[in-house]
Design a protein around this motif. Structure first.
Motif, PDB file in Angstrom:
ATOM      1  N   GLY A  76       4.104  -3.665  12.767  1.00  0.00           N
ATOM      2  CA  GLY A  76       5.090  -4.586  12.067  1.00  0.00           C
ATOM      3  C   GLY A  76       5.451  -4.010  10.968  1.00  0.00           C
ATOM      4  O   GLY A  76       6.791  -4.363  10.366  1.00  0.00           O
ATOM      5  N   VAL A  77       4.260  -4.164   9.871  1.00  0.00           N
ATOM      6  CA  VAL A  77       4.805  -3.759   8.454  1.00  0.00           C
ATOM      7  C   VAL A  77       5.247  -2.880   8.447  1.00  0.00           C
ATOM      8  O   VAL A  77       6.632  -2.680   7.313  1.00  0.00           O
ATOM      9  CB  VAL A  77       3.352  -3.578   8.191  1.00  0.00           C
ATOM     10  CG1 VAL A  77       3.937  -4.027   6.286  1.00  0.00           C
ATOM     11  CG2 VAL A  77       2.549  -5.207   7.746  1.00  0.00           C
ATOM     12  N   GLU A  78       5.403  -1.438   8.673  1.00  0.00           N
ATOM     13  CA  GLU A  78       6.184   0.202   8.694  1.00  0.00           C
ATOM     14  C   GLU A  78       7.104  -0.119   9.440  1.00  0.00           C
ATOM     15  O   GLU A  78       8.459  -0.464   8.712  1.00  0.00           O
ATOM     16  CB  GLU A  78       5.119   0.925   9.465  1.00  0.00           C
ATOM     17  CG  GLU A  78       5.687   2.171   9.345  1.00  0.00           C
ATOM     18  CD  GLU A  78       7.007   2.916  10.131  1.00  0.00           C
ATOM     19  OE1 GLU A  78       7.626   3.401   9.079  1.00  0.00           O
ATOM     20  OE2 GLU A  78       7.143   2.185  11.518  1.00  0.00           O
ATOM     21  N   TYR A  79       7.345  -1.091  10.669  1.00  0.00           N
ATOM     22  CA  TYR A  79       8.565  -1.532  10.954  1.00  0.00           C
ATOM     23  C   TYR A  79       9.755  -2.036  10.300  1.00  0.00           C
ATOM     24  O   TYR A  79      10.707  -1.689   9.929  1.00  0.00           O
ATOM     25  CB  TYR A  79       8.986  -2.101  12.754  1.00  0.00           C
ATOM     26  CG  TYR A  79       9.837  -1.691  13.026  1.00  0.00           C
ATOM     27  CD1 TYR A  79      10.270  -0.666  13.233  1.00  0.00           C
ATOM     28  CD2 TYR A  79      10.374  -3.507  13.322  1.00  0.00           C
ATOM     29  CE1 TYR A  79      11.782  -1.566  14.817  1.00  0.00           C
ATOM     30  CE2 TYR A  79      11.391  -3.623  13.851  1.00  0.00           C
ATOM     31  CZ  TYR A  79      11.988  -2.511  14.527  1.00  0.00           C
ATOM     32  OH  TYR A  79      13.643  -2.431  15.189  1.00  0.00           O
ATOM     33  N   ALA A  84      13.822  -3.186   5.961  1.00  0.00           N
ATOM     34  CA  ALA A  84      13.763  -3.705   4.308  1.00  0.00           C
ATOM     35  C   ALA A  84      14.403  -2.177   3.330  1.00  0.00           C
ATOM     36  O   ALA A  84      15.831  -2.858   2.880  1.00  0.00           O
ATOM     37  CB  ALA A  84      13.466  -4.270   4.186  1.00  0.00           C
ATOM     38  N   ARG A  85      13.907  -0.812   3.768  1.00  0.00           N
ATOM     39  CA  ARG A  85      14.320  -0.338   2.573  1.00  0.00           C
ATOM     40  C   ARG A  85      15.670   0.459   3.726  1.00  0.00           C
ATOM     41  O   ARG A  85      16.222   1.042   2.704  1.00  0.00           O
ATOM     42  CB  ARG A  85      13.084   1.051   2.984  1.00  0.00           C
ATOM     43  CG  ARG A  85      12.447  -0.044   1.383  1.00  0.00           C
ATOM     44  CD  ARG A  85      11.047   0.889   1.585  1.00  0.00           C
ATOM     45  NE  ARG A  85      11.271   1.757   0.650  1.00  0.00           N
ATOM     46  CZ  ARG A  85      11.101   2.809   0.781  1.00  0.00           C
ATOM     47  NH1 ARG A  85      10.438   3.709   2.137  1.00  0.00           N
ATOM     48  NH2 ARG A  85      11.783   3.827   0.125  1.00  0.00           N
ATOM     49  N   LYS A  91       6.523   6.286   2.150  1.00  0.00           N
ATOM     50  CA  LYS A  91       5.927   5.039   1.610  1.00  0.00           C
ATOM     51  C   LYS A  91       6.386   4.190   1.979  1.00  0.00           C
ATOM     52  O   LYS A  91       5.584   3.248   2.009  1.00  0.00           O
ATOM     53  CB  LYS A  91       7.201   5.448   0.645  1.00  0.00           C
ATOM     54  CG  LYS A  91       7.786   6.376  -0.770  1.00  0.00           C
ATOM     55  CD  LYS A  91       9.345   6.237  -1.501  1.00  0.00           C
ATOM     56  CE  LYS A  91       9.142   7.103  -2.425  1.00  0.00           C
ATOM     57  NZ  LYS A  91      10.751   7.402  -2.945  1.00  0.00           N
ATOM     58  N   ASN A  92       6.959   4.146   3.408  1.00  0.00           N
ATOM     59  CA  ASN A  92       6.846   3.006   4.735  1.00  0.00           C
ATOM     60  C   ASN A  92       5.445   3.186   4.845  1.00  0.00           C
ATOM     61  O   ASN A  92       4.882   1.919   5.110  1.00  0.00           O
ATOM     62  CB  ASN A  92       7.426   2.778   5.313  1.00  0.00           C
ATOM     63  CG  ASN A  92       9.367   2.696   5.185  1.00  0.00           C
ATOM     64  OD1 ASN A  92       9.182   2.300   3.679  1.00  0.00           O
ATOM     65  ND2 ASN A  92       9.695   3.316   5.576  1.00  0.00           N
TER      66      ASN A  92
END
Length: 136
Positions: A76-79, A84-85, A91-92
């Motif tokens: 979820g954070v990586e996605y 967002a970026r 880096k993700n």
């Protein structure tokens, strides 16, 4: 849609949600690892009992819930970072691994030094995995 390969068998997960697809894929990989590990220990022991099967099932459920949650948080954070970026790069993975490592450590252990160490480890492992994926 992610693809996993189990012993030369391709498994495709499609729930219609990319985040859920990746979480289920990670959970299946972790469960396969737990089954393989228990099968090794049972084969090494040379016998199989109902107690062994019960222990194996409990272990799979416990580890599956824990690592499935960790995989879901990381995914979820990586996605979210990718969205967002607007880019998909190492880096993700690094940021997602660090945040996931810190969160998992904070939930299981309140030691601040351990949380920092686990965040660094999570970021390093996720970055290495991402860079290895770029090479293959």
């Amino acid at each position: 849609m992610p693809r996993s390969s189990f012993a030369k068998v391709d498994v495709v997960i499609d729930t219609g949600n990319p985040l859920l697809d990746r979480t289920v894929d990670g959970l299946l990989l972790l469960e396969a690892r737990a089954v393989a590990e228990d099968a090794y220990h049972i084969a090494k022991k040379g016998s199989l009992s109902s107690k062994d099967l019960e222990h194996s099932l409990k272990k799979m459920c416990k580890e599956g819930a824990y690592w499935g949650t960790v995989a879901g948080v990381y995914t979820g954070v990586e996605y979210g970072l990718r969205r967002a970026r607007g880019t998909n790069d190492w880096k993700n993975a690094m940021l997602a691994g660090a945040l996931t490592g810190a969160l998992a450590s904070a939930v299981t252990n309140g030691n601040k030094d351990k949380i920092v160490t686990d965040a660094l480890t999570g970021g390093a492992v996720a970055t290495a995995a991402e860079l290895i994926n770029y090479l293959t």
